[in-house]
Design an enzyme around this catalytic site. Structure first.
Site, PDB file in Angstrom:
ATOM      1  NE  ARG A 108      -1.190   2.442   2.939  1.00  0.00           N
ATOM      2  CZ  ARG A 108      -0.677   3.567   3.434  1.00  0.00           C
ATOM      3  NH1 ARG A 108      -0.606   4.662   2.706  1.00  0.00           N
ATOM      4  NH2 ARG A 108      -0.180   3.594   4.668  1.00  0.00           N
ATOM      5  CG  ASP A 109       3.047   4.411   3.031  1.00  0.00           C
ATOM      6  OD1 ASP A 109       2.901   5.292   2.166  1.00  0.00           O
ATOM      7  OD2 ASP A 109       3.360   4.669   4.210  1.00  0.00           O
ATOM      8  CG  HIS A 112       3.814   4.661   9.267  1.00  0.00           C
ATOM      9  ND1 HIS A 112       3.128   3.656   8.623  1.00  0.00           N
ATOM     10  CD2 HIS A 112       4.120   5.549   8.308  1.00  0.00           C
ATOM     11  CE1 HIS A 112       3.021   3.931   7.344  1.00  0.00           C
ATOM     12  NE2 HIS A 112       3.616   5.076   7.125  1.00  0.00           N
ATOM     13  CG  HIS A 154       7.877   7.651   5.423  1.00  0.00           C
ATOM     14  ND1 HIS A 154       7.597   7.292   4.122  1.00  0.00           N
ATOM     15  CD2 HIS A 154       6.730   7.437   6.115  1.00  0.00           C
ATOM     16  CE1 HIS A 154       6.335   6.882   4.038  1.00  0.00           C
ATOM     17  NE2 HIS A 154       5.782   6.961   5.240  1.00  0.00           N
ATOM     18  CB  CYS A 166       5.976  11.590   0.811  1.00  0.00           C
ATOM     19  SG  CYS A 166       4.708  12.717   1.413  1.00  0.00           S
ATOM     20  CG  ASN A 171       6.700   3.212   4.610  1.00  0.00           C
ATOM     21  OD1 ASN A 171       6.217   3.238   3.478  1.00  0.00           O
ATOM     22  ND2 ASN A 171       6.054   3.648   5.660  1.00  0.00           N
TER      23      ASN A 171
HETATM   24  C1  LIG Z   1     -10.888  10.985   1.259  1.00  0.00           C
HETATM   25  C2  LIG Z   1     -11.262  11.427  -0.131  1.00  0.00           C
HETATM   26  C3  LIG Z   1     -12.125  10.378  -0.822  1.00  0.00           C
HETATM   27  C4  LIG Z   1     -12.058  12.714   0.002  1.00  0.00           C
HETATM   28  O1  LIG Z   1     -12.190  13.329  -1.260  1.00  0.00           O
HETATM   29  P1  LIG Z   1     -13.242  14.494  -1.503  1.00  0.00           P
HETATM   30  O2  LIG Z   1     -13.028  15.027  -2.875  1.00  0.00           O
HETATM   31  O3  LIG Z   1     -13.220  15.452  -0.379  1.00  0.00           O
HETATM   32  O4  LIG Z   1     -14.576  13.652  -1.310  1.00  0.00           O
HETATM   33  P2  LIG Z   1     -15.809  13.395  -2.173  1.00  0.00           P
HETATM   34  O5  LIG Z   1     -16.742  12.627  -1.307  1.00  0.00           O
HETATM   35  O6  LIG Z   1     -16.306  14.694  -2.807  1.00  0.00           O
HETATM   36  O7  LIG Z   1     -15.313  12.419  -3.337  1.00  0.00           O
HETATM   37  C5  LIG Z   1     -14.497  12.818  -4.423  1.00  0.00           C
HETATM   38  C6  LIG Z   1     -14.539  11.718  -5.472  1.00  0.00           C
HETATM   39  O8  LIG Z   1     -13.989  10.535  -4.948  1.00  0.00           O
HETATM   40  C7  LIG Z   1     -14.960   9.493  -4.923  1.00  0.00           C
HETATM   41  N1  LIG Z   1     -14.790   8.764  -3.671  1.00  0.00           N
HETATM   42  C8  LIG Z   1     -14.976   9.212  -2.418  1.00  0.00           C
HETATM   43  N2  LIG Z   1     -14.661   8.268  -1.552  1.00  0.00           N
HETATM   44  C9  LIG Z   1     -14.259   7.203  -2.255  1.00  0.00           C
HETATM   45  C10 LIG Z   1     -13.793   5.916  -1.893  1.00  0.00           C
HETATM   46  N3  LIG Z   1     -13.676   5.551  -0.619  1.00  0.00           N
HETATM   47  N4  LIG Z   1     -13.453   5.063  -2.862  1.00  0.00           N
HETATM   48  C11 LIG Z   1     -13.547   5.414  -4.162  1.00  0.00           C
HETATM   49  N5  LIG Z   1     -13.982   6.623  -4.564  1.00  0.00           N
HETATM   50  C12 LIG Z   1     -14.323   7.498  -3.613  1.00  0.00           C
HETATM   51  C13 LIG Z   1     -16.295  10.214  -5.008  1.00  0.00           C
HETATM   52  O9  LIG Z   1     -17.273   9.383  -5.575  1.00  0.00           O
HETATM   53  C14 LIG Z   1     -15.945  11.375  -5.918  1.00  0.00           C
HETATM   54  O10 LIG Z   1     -15.868  10.900  -7.255  1.00  0.00           O
HETATM   55  P3  LIG Z   1     -16.336  11.837  -8.478  1.00  0.00           P
HETATM   56  O11 LIG Z   1     -17.746  12.205  -8.177  1.00  0.00           O
HETATM   57  O12 LIG Z   1     -15.406  13.049  -8.438  1.00  0.00           O
HETATM   58  O13 LIG Z   1     -16.149  10.959  -9.667  1.00  0.00           O
HETATM   59  C15 LIG Z   1     -10.012  11.727  -0.986  1.00  0.00           C
HETATM   60  O14 LIG Z   1      -9.362  12.843  -0.472  1.00  0.00           O
HETATM   61  C16 LIG Z   1      -9.069  10.574  -1.040  1.00  0.00           C
HETATM   62  O15 LIG Z   1      -9.374   9.526  -1.587  1.00  0.00           O
HETATM   63  N6  LIG Z   1      -7.870  10.748  -0.478  1.00  0.00           N
HETATM   64  C17 LIG Z   1      -6.910   9.674  -0.407  1.00  0.00           C
HETATM   65  C18 LIG Z   1      -5.594  10.177   0.006  1.00  0.00           C
HETATM   66  C19 LIG Z   1      -4.637   9.024   0.195  1.00  0.00           C
HETATM   67  O16 LIG Z   1      -4.947   7.872  -0.049  1.00  0.00           O
HETATM   68  N7  LIG Z   1      -3.429   9.343   0.666  1.00  0.00           N
HETATM   69  C20 LIG Z   1      -2.433   8.375   0.902  1.00  0.00           C
HETATM   70  C21 LIG Z   1      -2.719   7.534   2.107  1.00  0.00           C
HETATM   71  S1  LIG Z   1      -2.331   8.337   3.644  1.00  0.00           S
HETATM   72  C22 LIG Z   1      -0.650   8.051   3.841  1.00  0.00           C
HETATM   73  O17 LIG Z   1      -0.013   7.547   2.953  1.00  0.00           O
HETATM   74  C23 LIG Z   1       0.003   8.386   5.150  1.00  0.00           C
HETATM   75  C24 LIG Z   1       0.222   7.153   6.022  1.00  0.00           C
HETATM   76  C25 LIG Z   1      -1.100   6.495   6.404  1.00  0.00           C
HETATM   77  O18 LIG Z   1       0.967   6.170   5.324  1.00  0.00           O
HETATM   78  C26 LIG Z   1       0.968   7.546   7.303  1.00  0.00           C
HETATM   79  C27 LIG Z   1       2.158   8.471   7.079  1.00  0.00           C
HETATM   80  O19 LIG Z   1       3.206   8.029   6.574  1.00  0.00           O
HETATM   81  O20 LIG Z   1       1.998   9.646   7.376  1.00  0.00           O
END
Ligand SMILES: CC(C)(COP(=O)([O-])OP(=O)([O-])OC[C@H]1O[C@@H](n2cnc3c(N)ncnc32)[C@H](O)[C@@H]1OP(=O)([O-])[O-])[C@@H](O)C(=O)NCCC(=O)NCCSC(=O)C[C@@](C)(O)CC(=O)[O-]
Length: 299
Positions: free
Chosen positions: A15-16, A207, A209, A240, A249
């Site tokens: 995933r990450d 966690h 990096h 990132c 990571n």
């Molecule tokens: C959270 C949202 C969805 C908000 O996104 P948004 O734009 O605020 O929300 P929305 O409800 O308006 O949805 C936007 C679009 O996404 C779709 N949608 C909405 N939800 C979903 C879903 N669950 N699955 C599939 N599709 C989805 C929804 O249908 C829409 O589609 P459109 O109408 O534009 O075609 C968006 O910002 C997002 O997906 N963000 C993901 C960010 C991400 O994955 N980042 C990486 C992971 S975090 C990380 O790596 C850090 C970590 C954990 O490892 C720890 C560290 O190291 O710090």
């Protein structure tokens, strides 16, 4: 405090590690990676992310990955679920465990999940409620615990506040993310001390990096404080999107080597893990960022 006797690794490579890869990686490759990691003894593998494919195109095949797993007994296959929609999809695919992800930085929260920290917690509440109904455990992530690409320094008190909120909401474990790898051991200890005043130490995970080459030193520091769960990524895969030049990571192979040297049990077969790191980096054309992996493969 003494080192823990056992440490559980949470392997976040699929995933990450892969989420920022610009070229699509085939589902079959992801499944083979997950299978090899399970064979190497990893008992917790973060396999996918049920997020918007517009935000993270590489994770668009989350359903295919989760449904295509060859499940091994004793292995937990988890996925990120930022909202109810993601959770429902993950449940349909038989996910074992899910994770919500928040941040200790307002600016990072906006960039990553398009809402404030307070709004994110409101969004997570129904996810936790529904997961509880479905008997699925929820892990909580806090990003930017040792620095933010937009806000710079992050106060340990803020990390503690968000961690406490996630824990009180029902997350069984809170994983503390040094998202951009700027932390150093003393800072890591101070941050952990602040968090551990609000959340029990045995409910915390590190966690880290490795962007600034400090991840192993930071892990050593928090192991000394009693942290016994470490997130890592095979071959140090990852980066990132919000920090140019960021490494992934900490490499799982390097963590296992460190733990072996400290006499801490992880249950992982280092050679099999290193072979997996060599295989995946060759398959996707990335450098192997595990020093241990590179050294072992040169033998
Ligand atoms: C959270 C949202 C969805 C908000 O996104 P948004 O734009 O605020 O929300 P929305 O409800 O308006 O949805 C936007 C679009 O996404 C779709 N949608 C909405 N939800 C979903 C879903 N669950 N699955 C599939 N599709 C989805 C929804 O249908 C829409 O589609 P459109 O109408 O534009 O075609 C968006 O910002 C997002 O997906 N963000 C993901 C960010 C991400 O994955 N980042 C990486 C992971 S975090 C990380 O790596 C850090 C970590 C954990 O490892 C720890 C560290 O190291 O710090």
């Amino acid at each position: 405090m003494a080192f823990p006797q056992n440490v559980r690794l949470v392997e976040v490579g699929p995933r990450d590690g892969l989420q920022n890869e610009p070229e699509p990686i085939g589902t079959e490759t992801k499944l083979a990676l997950i299978d090899r990691l399970g064979a190497a003894g990893l008992t917790h593998i973060e396999a996918a992310s049920f997020v918007s494919p517009k935000w993270v195109p590489q994770m668009a095949d989350h359903r295919e990955v989760m449904q295509g797993l060859t499940r091994r007994q004793g292995v937990t296959y988890s996925a990120l679920t930022p909202n109810l929609r993601g959770l429902e999809a993950a449940l349909e695919c038989g996910v074992d465990e899910v994770a919500v992800f928040g941040a200790a930085s307002e600016a990072f929260s906006q960039k990553n999940i398009n809402c404030s920290v307070a709004e994110s917690l409101e969004r997570f509440a129904p996810v936790l409620e529904r997961a509880r109904e479905a008997n699925v455990r929820v892990r909580g992530y806090v990003s930017c615990v040792l620095g933010c690409p937009y806000e710079g320094e992050i106060a340990p008190a803020k990390v503690a506040e968000v961690s406490k909120a996630l824990y009180e909401m029902g997350c069984y474990e809170v994983s503390l993310g040094d998202t951009i790898g700027t932390g150093t051991p003393l800072k890591a200890k101070r941050m952990l001390e602040a968090v551990a005043r609000e959340v029990p130490m045995d409910k915390l995970a590190a966690h880290f990096h490795d962007t600034y080459g400090q991840a192993l030193a930071n892990l050593y520091a928090v192991l000394e404080e009693g942290v016994a769960v470490i997130d890592s990524s095979v071959a140090g895969l990852g980066g990132c999107p919000y920090a140019k030049g960021a490494s992934g990571n900490v490499a799982s192979e390097d963590v296992v080597y460190l733990l072996d040297g400290l006499g801490i049990e992880s249950g992982i077969d280092l050679e099999a893990l290193a072979a997996t790191g060599t295989w995946i980096t060759q398959t996707i054309g990335r450098p192997n960022r595990s020093k241990v992996g590179v050294a072992l493969s040169a033998k």
